[in-house]
Design an enzyme around this catalytic site. Sequence first.
Site, mmCIF file in Angstrom:
data_model
loop_
_atom_site.group_PDB
_atom_site.id
_atom_site.type_symbol
_atom_site.label_atom_id
_atom_site.label_comp_id
_atom_site.label_asym_id
_atom_site.label_seq_id
_atom_site.Cartn_x
_atom_site.Cartn_y
_atom_site.Cartn_z
ATOM 1 C CB CYS A 1 -2.075 28.333 -18.599
ATOM 2 S SG CYS A 1 -1.903 29.967 -17.903
ATOM 3 C CG ASP A 2 -3.927 25.082 -16.885
ATOM 4 O OD1 ASP A 2 -2.850 24.792 -17.439
ATOM 5 O OD2 ASP A 2 -4.002 25.514 -15.727
ATOM 6 C CB CYS B 1 -4.088 30.369 -15.862
ATOM 7 S SG CYS B 1 -3.504 31.017 -17.426
#
Length: 319
Positions: A139-140, A136
């Site tokens: 997200c990261d 992801c």
Amino acid sequence: MSTGSYETVIIGGGPAGLTAGLYLCRSRIKTVLLEKQMTGGQAVNSPLIENYPGFPDGIDGMELTSLFKLQADNFGLETRNFEAVTSVDVTNGFKTLKTDKEEINTPAIIVATGRSPKKMGIPGEDKYMGKGISYCATCDGPLFKDKRVMVIGGGDSAVEEALHLTNFAGKVIIVHRRDELRASGYLQERALSEPKLEIIWNSEIREVRGDSVVEEAIIENNVTGETSEVPVSGIFFYVGNTPNSSFLSEMVELDKPGYITTDENLETSVPGIFAAGDVRSNPFKQVVIATGEGALAAMSAQRYLEKTGARAAYKGDAK
Ligand code: NAP
């Protein structure tokens, strides 16, 4: 364990499930939506959705799905987050779902459980999960400011997320197993003209190495057989997905990869069980298709309830 009863149960709270919820609740059909995590589905991981009509400048996936949820909520959709369905049983047309918290009886079910990112199963993939390996970028990605990161795959997800990563990383390297991307033309154009992005063609990742975190990827050129060690701090895998259908224990007919097959009204091989969105056997996985299928499955479920007389039994009980 409590027992509840609804006219329709929706399993999965992505775009398909939330749209089905909107349609059913607007028709005053007593409905509950069960979601094993938080509503939104995989679309929440998309930082910019450019092909959902009505948003000419594109829209963040999290924002779009929050709007879907709000619209369904406005018509009274009951949603249970973090409630995973563990089994479905059908007796004389009546369905019983078991979750980790309760048992629910219902005449109709809409399965909208989507897909999950596929793992490659290479050495180091599990070991460095959360230590440089991710599925992801939204997200990261911010964790890799000015670092070198690698993206595996050549489809829409890989290229879209690689482009997103250029907002943070110093360098983004796509490793693709062929000499041509699978992604749509517009994404290809952007990728090929992005100065921070490099593509390593005809190559496959064989191993991830490091000490306590990711330090390098071992890449093999599948034409020459040559291997190289490429230093990177993060690796994002986008090599496809697997359908979230295993909880049905093959109760409904599935295609070879495990997607649910339906008729044109999105009814599965079991009467009263419908499927919509990415978990359905359909070659095109798009948010706009998932929402359309959510609406169609809801209208088909309503017709099923009316046809079988199940609707009448609940009239007056619906929200
Ligand atoms: P995908 O289209 O299946 O692409 C997977 C990519 O991973 C392909 O390039 C494939 O290579 C590569 N791959 C698969 N197995 C591999 C392996 N073992 N080793 C190395 N590479 C491997 O998956 P996706 O990109 O997640 O897209 C899934 C669906 O969602 C598609 O229908 C896509 O159009 C849709 N989607 C749409 C959008 C959008 O419209 N904005 C965004 C994201 C996804 P090959 O090309 O050689 O097969």
